[in-house]
Design an enzyme around this catalytic site. Structure first.
Site, mmCIF file in Angstrom:
data_model
loop_
_atom_site.group_PDB
_atom_site.id
_atom_site.type_symbol
_atom_site.label_atom_id
_atom_site.label_comp_id
_atom_site.label_asym_id
_atom_site.label_seq_id
_atom_site.Cartn_x
_atom_site.Cartn_y
_atom_site.Cartn_z
ATOM 1 N N SER A 1 -39.279 52.509 -6.883
ATOM 2 C CA SER A 1 -38.680 51.552 -7.800
ATOM 3 C C SER A 1 -37.160 51.729 -7.818
ATOM 4 C CB SER A 1 -39.303 51.732 -9.179
ATOM 5 O OG SER A 1 -39.111 50.599 -9.942
ATOM 6 N N ASP B 1 -44.999 42.485 -5.763
ATOM 7 C CA ASP B 1 -44.691 43.641 -6.600
ATOM 8 C C ASP B 1 -44.750 43.220 -8.072
ATOM 9 O OD1 ASP B 1 -42.880 45.408 -8.215
ATOM 10 O OD2 ASP B 1 -42.804 46.476 -6.301
ATOM 11 N N HIS C 1 -47.216 48.214 -8.279
ATOM 12 C CA HIS C 1 -45.844 48.710 -8.194
ATOM 13 C C HIS C 1 -45.908 50.227 -8.051
ATOM 14 C CE1 HIS C 1 -41.533 48.690 -8.886
ATOM 15 N NE2 HIS C 1 -41.632 49.452 -9.947
#
Ligand SMILES: *[C@@H]1O[C@H](CO)[C@@H](O)[C@H](O)[C@H]1NC(C)=O
Ligand SMILES: *[C@@H]1O[C@H](CO)[C@@H](O)[C@H](O)[C@H]1NC(C)=O
Length: 463
Positions: A240, A335, A402
């Site tokens: 991330s 995502d 994610h």
């Protein structure tokens, strides 16, 4: 015994479980464990009463194992993951960086940064895998000020011990290629992907430090002294906002470990796209403009040309153009964080038409799905140049999720998502050790029955 229940449980952020009803009927890898056990029991049972009794006991034990392995324990803390290995995840203590304050390498609130180090063993003693933590960004003094009172802005609030799972696991079953390496989780507390550097701590009367670049340098200096400088192989990873950090610092990392024969990087869920949101604005670009200006990240982004907005230079598509070290792009095509924050961000959906689709991809209507397919095409277009690089790898699965490297279920497990029958851990290992070229691009949703598609019970916040 309802091991299947785990796959449709709603979990927020930390445990993105699959909803097995989402996709066409799953193949064997997604078949419920109970089903497989029942078949096994029936097969064995026919051999007679003794074998049957033995099998029954064995089945009970196996069932107990699968139950423990697949079911999240309701009483466990939110950070506890179900384990696919033969034991519980190892807990690793937080170390605060020595002398960091003297160098001005501090978290938003002025406390020292930290990391968790699990020493390697056996053949892995001189190999190092680093993971840069994620957690979105803060774009102005109000939100950065609030962040000072959280684990993403202050080591005073960081957990003292964390579980090492997925790519950080020391269990060979869960992490076949890297289990015995030195592994480090670097905590994220600067709000700009380890890339800001502002001298003045006072901003409009509030004290906030923007020192991500110095944190990166201080942590690396300390790890080099602990053995990273003698690494034979080294691997920088992150998820991330930490995935973006990995793009930003990959070549720096390569330069820091000159003796290593192999240095590579992997960014997980970090390929944020510079695209229009559903209202036709570029929300993410303006958000990145705010972050980049606030923390003065531009001077760190050498590829940034003067005719570009500062936020534009912060997108991986731009950052990655300058990278010469081999990179692996691990990203779901849909995502879940990006769908919520890049594609349909705050303010883009006043009539709340996207609310259900955002939380659960099976609730998207045909038009929304078409928009999601467009988003996937934008990603494939953005990475097309990197696909041509022979030493780069990619795994772009069509799952709604994610961060897949930090989750034992998605990294490597009997029910992990697969492309060409390979789990993410297998694909990454094959690429890292040059066993084959890996350019795995999945077919469009909902084609992949092995996907774990997140069902959020409330909006997703961290990145
Ligand atoms: C910072 O951003 C938040 C969220 O967009 C907003 O509510 C707040 O007013 C902003 N603060 C400043 C000082 O601009
Ligand atoms: C997929 O891989 C597993 C091992 O991970 C193997 O047992 C299975 O036979 C493979 N399936 C196919 C269709 O190749």
């Amino acid at each position: 015994m309802r091991a299947t229940a785990a796959r449709s449980t709603n979990h927020r952020s930390l445990l993105p479980f699959a909803n097995s009803s989402v996709t066409p009927m799953p193949s064997s890898s997604a078949a419920p464990a109970t089903h497989r056990l029942r078949l096994w029991w029936r097969r064995l049972g026919r051999r007679g009463a003794t074998a049957g009794a033995a099998a029954f006991v064995a089945a009970l034990l196996a069932a107990a194992f699968f139950f423990l392995a697949l079911s999240p324990d309701a009483s466990a803390p939110a950070t506890s993951y179900p384990s696919y290995g033969h034991r519980l995840p190892t807990l690793v203590d937080l170390t605060l960086v020595d002398g960091a304050k003297d160098k001005g390498a501090v978290c938003l609130d002025g406390t020292p940064p930290g990391y968790h180090w699990l020493p390697g063993f056996g053949e892995g003693s001189d190999k190092w895998l680093l993971h840069l933590e994620g957690g979105s960004w803060c774009k102005n003094l109000t939100v950065c000020g609030q962040r000072k009172k959280t684990n993403l802005g202050s080591s005073d609030y960081m957990e003292r011990r964390v579980e090492f799972v997925g790519i950080l696991s020391d269990d060979e079953l869960q992490n076949p290629d890297f289990y015995n390496w030195n592994k480090v989780k670097v905590r994220y507390c600067d709000g700009a992907s380890f890339s800001g550097n502002v001298e003045d701590e006072f901003q409009d009367g509030t004290s906030v430090y923007f020192r991500g670049q110095r944190i990166w340098e201080a942590v690396m200096r300390e790890l080099l002294s602990k053995g990273l400088s003698r690494a034979k192989e080294a691997f920088l990873t992150g998820c991330s906002a930490g995935g973006l950090s990995t793009y930003i610092h990959c070549d720096d990392f390569r330069a820091l470990v000159p003796k290593a024969s192999t240095v590579k990087c992997l960014a997980d869920g970090g390929f944020f796209l510079d695209v229009e949101d559903i209202s036709g604005r570029r929300y993410m670009r303006s958000f990145y403009n705010d972050v980049a200006r606030l923390q003065d990240v531009r001077k760190n982004l050498i590829h940034c040309s003067s005719d570009m907005e500062p936020g534009q230079c912060f997108f991986p598509r731009e950052v990655a153009k300058g990278i010469s070290t081999p990179m692996f792009i691990l990203n779901p095509a849909y995502d879940v964080w990006q769908v919520e924050h890049v594609l349909s961000p705050e303010g883009s959906d006043p009539e709340r038409l996207w609310e259900n689709c955002r939380l659960d991809i099976t609730k998207c209507d045909a038009k929304q799905l078409e928009t999601l397919q467009g988003f996937r095409r934008e990603l494939l277009d953005a990475i097309s140049d990197f696909k041509k690089k022979k030493d780069w790898g990619m795994f772009i699965d069509s799952c709604y999720i994610h961060c897949q490297s930090m989750n034992p279920l998605t990294w490597h497990s009997p029910s992990a998502p697969r492309i060409n029958n390979k789990t993410i851990a297998e694909a990454v290992g094959d690429w890292f050790f040059n066993r084959r070229e890996v350019k795995a691009i999945d077919c469009e949703y909902p084609c992949n029955p092995t996907c774990h598609n997140t069902v959020l019970s409330q909006p997703y916040k961290e990145a």
